[in-house]
Design a protein around this motif. Structure first.
Motif, PDB file in Angstrom:
ATOM      1  N   TRP A  19     -12.619  -5.214   7.410  1.00 60.26           N
ATOM      2  CA  TRP A  19     -13.342  -3.959   7.636  1.00 60.26           C
ATOM      3  C   TRP A  19     -13.064  -2.991   6.501  1.00 60.26           C
ATOM      4  CZ3 TRP A  19     -16.842  -0.687   9.236  1.00 60.26           C
ATOM      5  CH2 TRP A  19     -16.579   0.668   9.137  1.00 60.26           C
TER       6      TRP A  19
ATOM      7  N   HIS B  38     -15.853  -1.387   4.180  1.00 62.96           N
ATOM      8  CA  HIS B  38     -16.017   0.065   4.183  1.00 62.96           C
ATOM      9  C   HIS B  38     -15.775   0.642   2.796  1.00 62.96           C
ATOM     10  CE1 HIS B  38     -14.643   4.212   5.805  1.00 62.96           C
ATOM     11  NE2 HIS B  38     -15.910   4.219   5.475  1.00 62.96           N
TER      12      HIS B  38
ATOM     13  N   ALA C 273     -22.265   6.458   5.317  1.00 63.04           N
ATOM     14  CA  ALA C 273     -20.859   6.706   4.995  1.00 63.04           C
ATOM     15  C   ALA C 273     -20.523   8.194   5.023  1.00 63.04           C
ATOM     16  CB  ALA C 273     -20.521   6.111   3.632  1.00 63.04           C
ATOM     17  N   PHE C 274     -21.296   9.006   4.338  1.00 61.14           N
ATOM     18  CA  PHE C 274     -20.982  10.430   4.242  1.00 61.14           C
ATOM     19  C   PHE C 274     -22.184  11.237   4.695  1.00 61.14           C
ATOM     20  CE2 PHE C 274     -18.746   8.337   0.686  1.00 61.14           C
ATOM     21  CZ  PHE C 274     -17.456   8.496   1.162  1.00 61.14           C
TER      22      PHE C 274
ATOM     23  N   ASP D 221     -19.053  16.666   2.129  1.00 54.56           N
ATOM     24  CA  ASP D 221     -18.294  15.817   3.049  1.00 54.56           C
ATOM     25  C   ASP D 221     -17.598  14.708   2.279  1.00 54.56           C
ATOM     26  OD1 ASP D 221     -17.418  14.601   5.440  1.00 54.56           O
ATOM     27  OD2 ASP D 221     -19.135  13.252   5.389  1.00 54.56           O
TER      28      ASP D 221
ATOM     29  N   PHE E 276     -13.628  14.299   2.167  1.00 53.57           N
ATOM     30  CA  PHE E 276     -13.042  13.057   2.661  1.00 53.57           C
ATOM     31  C   PHE E 276     -12.157  12.423   1.594  1.00 53.57           C
ATOM     32  CE2 PHE E 276     -13.135   8.481   3.610  1.00 53.57           C
ATOM     33  CZ  PHE E 276     -12.728   8.511   4.930  1.00 53.57           C
TER      34      PHE E 276
ATOM     35  N   ILE F 171      -8.723  13.190   3.518  1.00 53.36           N
ATOM     36  CA  ILE F 171      -8.568  12.200   4.584  1.00 53.36           C
ATOM     37  C   ILE F 171      -8.282  10.808   4.046  1.00 53.36           C
ATOM     38  CG2 ILE F 171      -9.706  11.172   6.599  1.00 53.36           C
ATOM     39  CD1 ILE F 171      -9.055  14.136   6.909  1.00 53.36           C
TER      40      ILE F 171
ATOM     41  N   ILE G 111      -4.790   9.315   3.635  1.00 55.62           N
ATOM     42  CA  ILE G 111      -4.109   8.945   4.882  1.00 55.62           C
ATOM     43  C   ILE G 111      -4.762   7.710   5.486  1.00 55.62           C
ATOM     44  CG2 ILE G 111      -3.451   9.739   7.189  1.00 55.62           C
ATOM     45  CD1 ILE G 111      -3.674  12.583   6.152  1.00 55.62           C
ATOM     46  N   TYR G 112      -6.095   7.705   5.486  1.00 57.66           N
ATOM     47  CA  TYR G 112      -6.847   6.601   6.092  1.00 57.66           C
ATOM     48  C   TYR G 112      -6.489   5.272   5.445  1.00 57.66           C
ATOM     49  CZ  TYR G 112     -10.935   3.588   6.770  1.00 57.66           C
ATOM     50  OH  TYR G 112     -11.756   2.538   7.021  1.00 57.66           O
TER      51      TYR G 112
END
Lengths: 69, 362
Positions: B90, B94, B318-319, B324, B328, B332, B335-336
């Motif tokens: 995944w 992604h 996706a965005f 955004d 991201f 984010i 961390i993701y």
């Protein structure tokens, strides 16, 4: 515009399924069809104008809740 | 039965790694949170990335000739292994979609605003699928050809702009506060350097397994130095206005003026897209090969196009917007990406060490 994608998926299916079936690769055919069907449903929804959720806001939301940012 | 009969050399892997890392980073410059100290953040991130690569190479070296999916099967057993492989795959899918989205947004906001995004991402994915379907040898040969070209382009870009540098824009040295600098460095480590985790699907085909760490490290170092030069150049040319641009590199390239030859940005953008091609093709290859191994298929080739179509769809979703995407990438994503880049490989390595794999199975 995602209609292009839909047409392309149909094209891929028409070209690839007979090839796999002729070889007798049924297991491959099943996985291939599952993936393609997922793509087909998603692009059909997009073509019909359904607003699908975006991924990054969902992940952002999840991480913010996990870490209490 | 092996799904991939190709072998890659050490030089090809270095070039593929370099091209892979330059991929989306030429569009979304890493370390921007640190302002004009971004180049320091990139170098710190490179150091962290080399640690990641050591971990990946350690895992690949312990199981020579095995891709991550096969390793997970051996380490965790069949059912848990497949679950962990699914999470890993995944991430590859992604990541590929996000890279595709970066390029789609870059081109549709700067160069081809009238072209629908789906046309653009579908065409790029088709080229990538064609390369990925041909196997790992074709991918590395492409990178042996394309990556040196881009490195040459980066050097010449940087030299052509030499009259526009204002070294005072780079001062004061280390102005960014330490926490922000470290966050920027970690951001650079997670994107792009830690993304080499995708090479867990590729390193199995190196003709000499012992070279996996040197090859990865050389690729990381080349790409890291190139990115540090680019970030320093952008800061030295644009100065404080750099923050105002979404794609500062593009802005810098528009300023090139050699004897009244201007507007080379379309050419340079097309060249940058070649690196995006290498990255998306590698990720698509990893996704298709991994999925075929999870399901125990005889070939991964039938899965390349369906996986590519899913990648296009994820790219479209996706965005929600360009801000955004930037938000991201800065806040984010570092961390993701952690569980996929460190968590899964580290836990796998530790469990393999505890279970004394793979020695016992022989």
């Amino acid at each position: 515009m995602p209609g292009i994608l839909l047409a392309f998926i149909v094209l891929v299916a028409v070209l690839e399924i007979p090839r796999l079936a002729a070889k007798g690769w049924w297991r491959e055919l099943v996985v291939f069809s599952l993936f393609l069907a997922a793509g087909f449903i998603l692009s059909l929804l997009l073509t019909l104008g359904v607003q699908l959720p975006y991924i990054s806001p969902a992940i952002t939301h999840m991480i913010e809740r996990l870490f209490g940012l | 039965m092996s799904l991939e009969n190709g072998k890659t050399g050490s030089y090809g892997t270095v070039m593929l790694t370099t091209g892979f890392l330059l991929g989306s980073s030429l569009v979304l410059i890493p370390g921007r949170v640190a302002g004009h100290d971004a180049w320091i953040a990139v170098l710190l991130g490179l150091a962290e990335g080399l640690l990641f690569a050591w971990l990946f190479a350690g895992l690949a070296g312990r199981f020579p000739g095995k891709t991550f999916v096969e390793i997970a099967d051996m380490v965790y057993g069949r059912s848990l292994g497949k679950l962990i492989s699914a999470a890993f795959l995944w991430y590859l899918l992604h990541l590929g979609a996000m890279v595709l989205a970066n390029f789609t947004i870059y081109f549709s906001s700067l160069l081809m605003p009238e072209t629908p995004k789906v046309v653009f991402s579908l065409l790029v994915t088709l080229v990538c699928a064609s390369a990925a379907g041909k196997g790992i040898e074709v991918l590395t040969r492409c990178s042996e050809l394309l990556t040196p070209l881009i490195l040459l382009l980066i050097v010449s870009d940087t030299l052509l702009m030499i009259g526009n540098y204002h070294l005072k824009y780079l001062q004061p040295f280390l102005e960014a506060p330490l926490p922000r600098l470290l966050w920027a460095a970690h951001g650079a480590a997670s994107s792009p350097f830690g993304e080499t985790v995708a090479f867990l699907m590729v390193m199995a085909f190196l003709d000499n397994t012992r070279e996996s760490y040197p090859a990865l490290a050389k690729g990381l170092a080349t790409a890291g130095l190139a990115l540090a030069v680019i970030t320093a150049r952008n800061a030295a040319i644009l100065g404080p206005t750099e923050k105002a641009f979404i794609f500062p590199s593009y802005q810098v390239i528009t300023m090139i003026n050699i004897a009244d030859i201007t507007r080379v940005e379309a050419l340079v953008s097309a060249a940058i897209l070649m690196m995006g091609f290498l990255k998306v093709a590698t990720l698509l290859y990893g996704t298709a090969l991994g999925t075929a191994q999870v399901f125990g298929l005889r070939s991964y080739r039938p899965l390349v196009l369906p996986a590519g179509i899913l990648m296009v769809l994820l790219c479209l979703q996706a965005f929600s917007s360009t801000p955004d995407m930037l938000q991201f990438a800065e806040k984010i994503y570092p961390i993701y990406a952690l569980p996929f880049q460190i968590g899964i490989p580290l836990v796998t390595l530790v469990v393999a060490a505890i279970r004394k794999l793979p020695q016992e199975s022989r």
